[in-house]
Design a protein around this motif. Structure first.
Motif: not given
Length: 217
Positions: A92-93, A150-151, A153-155
């Motif tokens: 998970h980022n 946007a780049t 990809n972190a949630e």
């Protein structure tokens, strides 16, 4: 039923106290796996981590994990099942908001990656840290949050800012599309219902510890 659907169904039925205990079991059986131990009983686990053996058996039964009579649980299988269920094998980022002493320490903590959390960037307002890297992780100005997410990809957004900025930062993260907030400030942040909030205030834990120490004196 697919494995993912089965695991999601079990997660919905799992009591939160059980969920909080499962990482304790995993930490211990990982040690056993590293030591080459093949089987372990709930009694052995209970003795080491000070949890009642019947509770351990009940907790593991929620995951359909059953030991063998007079042998116990297969350690390698138990590690695999717990890691799968807890989501520690899935990366998970996350972004770190506030890279002061606490935020910096979390970035330095390479052990988080063993539990599926990858901090891919930090954000701050201080000119002395913006534009630098910490353990190879780039630190950006908080004003770039929308653009960078946007780049990345972190949630997940990890929050370690001064208390008076906690809600403001939370709102920025939610607006930028973050799905979960791990809050290390003592401020009780709010967010829309579809955003997961996990509060981990070390100050609250200190208060509990001091209070219990006082009762014993």
């Amino acid at each position: 039923m697919t494995d993912d659907k089965r695991i999601n169904q079990m997660r919905e039925q799992l009591p939160e106290p059980t969920l909080r205990r499962l990482p304790w079991y995993l930490a211990y059986v990982r040690l056993l796996l590293d030591a080459g131990v093949e089987y372990v009983s709930s009694t052995q686990i209970a003795k080491e981590i000070n949890v009642d053996a019947s509770m351990i058996a009940k907790d593991l039964s929620f995951l359909n994990i059953k030991g063998k009579t007079r042998i116990g649980y297969e350690v390698a299988s138990l590690v695999h099942e717990l890691q799968d269920f807890l989501g520690f094998k899935v990366g998970h980022n996350a972004v770190m908001i506030g890279v002061g002493s606490l935020g910096g320490a979390l970035i330095h903590d390479s052990g988080l990656a063993n539990y599926g959390l990858r901090i891919v960037a930090g954000f701050d307002i201080r000119h002395d840290v913006v534009g630098t890297t910490l353990c190879g992780i780039p630190i950006y100005d908080i004003s770039e949050l929308d653009q960078r997410l946007a780049t990345l990809n972190a949630e997940i957004g990890v929050i370690a800012v001064p208390i008076d900025h906690a809600q403001e930062v939370s709102d920025l993260l939610v607006k930028a599309g973050i799905k979960a907030l791990w809050n290390f400030t003592p401020f009780r942040i709010t967010a829309p219902q579809d955003v997961v909030i996990q509060n981990t205030s070390i100050y609250a834990q200190l208060a509990v510890m001091y209070n219990r120490m006082g009762k014993q004196m």
